[in-house]
Design an enzyme around this catalytic site. Structure first.
Site, short mmCIF file in Angstrom:
data_model
loop_
_atom_site.label_atom_id
_atom_site.label_comp_id
_atom_site.label_asym_id
_atom_site.label_seq_id
_atom_site.Cartn_x
_atom_site.Cartn_y
_atom_site.Cartn_z
N ARG A 49 3.09 -2.52 -80.78
CA ARG A 49 1.89 -3.14 -81.35
C ARG A 49 1.29 -4.16 -80.38
O ARG A 49 0.07 -4.28 -80.27
CB ARG A 49 2.20 -3.80 -82.71
CG ARG A 49 0.93 -4.37 -83.36
CD ARG A 49 1.16 -4.87 -84.76
NE ARG A 49 2.08 -6.01 -84.79
CZ ARG A 49 2.48 -6.60 -85.90
NH1 ARG A 49 2.06 -6.19 -87.07
NH2 ARG A 49 3.33 -7.62 -85.85
N GLU B 22 -6.02 -9.35 -96.69
CA GLU B 22 -4.61 -9.74 -96.53
C GLU B 22 -4.49 -11.24 -96.72
O GLU B 22 -5.50 -11.92 -96.90
CB GLU B 22 -4.09 -9.34 -95.15
CG GLU B 22 -4.85 -9.99 -94.01
CD GLU B 22 -4.36 -9.57 -92.63
OE1 GLU B 22 -3.37 -8.83 -92.54
OE2 GLU B 22 -4.97 -9.99 -91.66
N LYS C 84 -3.67 -8.17 -83.02
CA LYS C 84 -3.02 -9.38 -83.49
C LYS C 84 -3.33 -10.46 -82.45
O LYS C 84 -2.56 -10.70 -81.52
CB LYS C 84 -1.52 -9.13 -83.63
CG LYS C 84 -0.82 -10.16 -84.46
CD LYS C 84 0.54 -9.66 -84.89
CE LYS C 84 1.43 -10.78 -85.35
NZ LYS C 84 0.87 -11.64 -86.37
N1 PMP Z 1 -1.26 -10.25 -91.56
C1 PMP Z 1 -1.34 -11.32 -90.75
C2 PMP Z 1 -2.64 -12.01 -90.57
C3 PMP Z 1 -0.19 -11.77 -90.08
O1 PMP Z 1 -0.25 -12.82 -89.27
C4 PMP Z 1 1.04 -11.10 -90.31
C5 PMP Z 1 2.30 -11.60 -89.66
N2 PMP Z 1 2.42 -11.21 -88.36
C6 PMP Z 1 1.06 -9.99 -91.15
C7 PMP Z 1 -0.12 -9.60 -91.77
C8 PMP Z 1 2.33 -9.22 -91.41
O2 PMP Z 1 2.65 -8.43 -90.32
P1 PMP Z 1 4.16 -8.09 -89.92
O3 PMP Z 1 4.78 -7.43 -91.07
O4 PMP Z 1 4.02 -7.20 -88.74
O5 PMP Z 1 4.81 -9.39 -89.58
#
Ligand code: PMP
Length: 292
Positions: free
Chosen positions: A52, A184, A151
């Site tokens: 990712r 989210e 991200k």
């Molecule tokens: N959304 C956001 C904005 C985040 O910062 C995160 C944490 N990294 C997630 C969702 C969850 O992603 P993950 O399960 O890959 O940690």
């Protein structure tokens, strides 16, 4: 004594881990990152996180100078240097040092650093009684301006939403997209369960492709539970049988109140508890092992 930090190819003392004030990561939030967990000397889903990271970097035309294998080794070295068995790893790649202008071509070399620290967990009580959250007024970035699969280091609107949560006396806030669909939370994905179906906001609605989100959908499919990624209205949240959040730090956490209204049964739902239990089995096997 401070931590040992991996910075641009070397492990250095925390006090020497410094980035230039001309780094575009600092000046403009120009960079990408990953948050990863280690559980009992197993770096959970490490390959998926590194994949990712590369996808995020590619989306903003940021060339990572290390290979995936080298990054994996650097993470292991950082964990070992700090003697961490159970921890949280923050892996950051910035555009690097440029000038005061925006032009990323002025940044010759990206910077990479890795922090491995002990993790501050949510209290166990939250996993049993559930979280109270709010719906933030601050919207999620438009998918047209910043694809949610990136991200990036740009978390300013998430921080504003998180401040709204603090103001309301809760620890998380749900962000909607500009059309009012669920996207989210500020650091977690969101799920609802309705009539035995697992539903989560589509990436096109502004959801990050969370690694934990992916795991939970996989568990559901294995159990024969129908999964759907779609555009979800807030009304559906209030009519849901269960609501929960997923993220590397939070893992899977039930939500029992939104904007002061009870959602679901008001406690941790049955499927949520099943997912938590299945997830806690996976963290024992799914990843890359290291020895201290
Ligand atoms: N959304 C956001 C904005 C985040 O910062 C995160 C944490 N990294 C997630 C969702 C969850 O992603 P993950 O399960 O890959 O940690």
């Amino acid at each position: 004594m401070g931590l040992k930090i991996f910075l641009d190819g070397k492990i250095v003392d925390e006090k020497d881990a410094k980035i230039s004030v001309f780094d575009h990561g600092l000046l403009y939030g120009d960079g990408v990152f990953e948050g990863i967990r280690s559980y009992d000397c197993l770096i959970f889903k490490l390959e998926e996180h590194i994949e990712r990271l590369f996808r995020s970097a590619e989306s903003i035309s940021l060339q990572i100078s290390m290979s995936k294998e080298e990054i994996q080794q650097a993470i292991i070295d950082t964990l070992k240097a700090n003697g961490i068995r159970d921890g949280y790893i923050r892996l950051v790649v910035t555009r690097g040092m440029g000038d005061l202008g925006l032009d990323p071509q002025k940044c010759e070399k990206p910077s990479m650093f890795i922090i491995a620290d002990r993790i501050a967990l949510y209290p166990e009580e939250y996993y049993i009684k559930g979280l109270k959250i709010i719906i933030a007024k601050t919207k999620r970035n438009s998918v047209k301006s910043l694809p949610p699969k990136v991200k990036s280091l740009n978390y300013l609107n998430n921080i504003l939403a998180r401040m709204e949560a603090t103001q309301a006396g809760v620890v998380e806030a749900l962000m909607l997209n500009e059309e009012g669909y669920l996207a989210e939370c500020t650091g977690d994905n969101v799920f609802i369960v309705k009539d035995n179906e697992l539903i989560t906001p589509a990436v096109e609605a502004g959801a990050l492709e969370g690694i934990t989100r992916e795991i939970v959908m996989g568990i559901a499919r294995d159990k024969g539970i129908r999964t759907e990624e779609k555009f979800i209205r807030t009304e559906e949240l209030f009519k849901a049988d269960e609501v929960f959040l997923t993220g590397t730090a939070a893992e899977i956490i039930p939500v029992t109140e939104v904007d002061g209204k009870v959602v679901g049964s008001g406690g941790a739902g049955k499927l949520t508890v099943d997912f938590i239990n299945e997830f806690r089995n996976l963290i024992k096997t799914e990843g890359v092992k290291y020895a201290l």
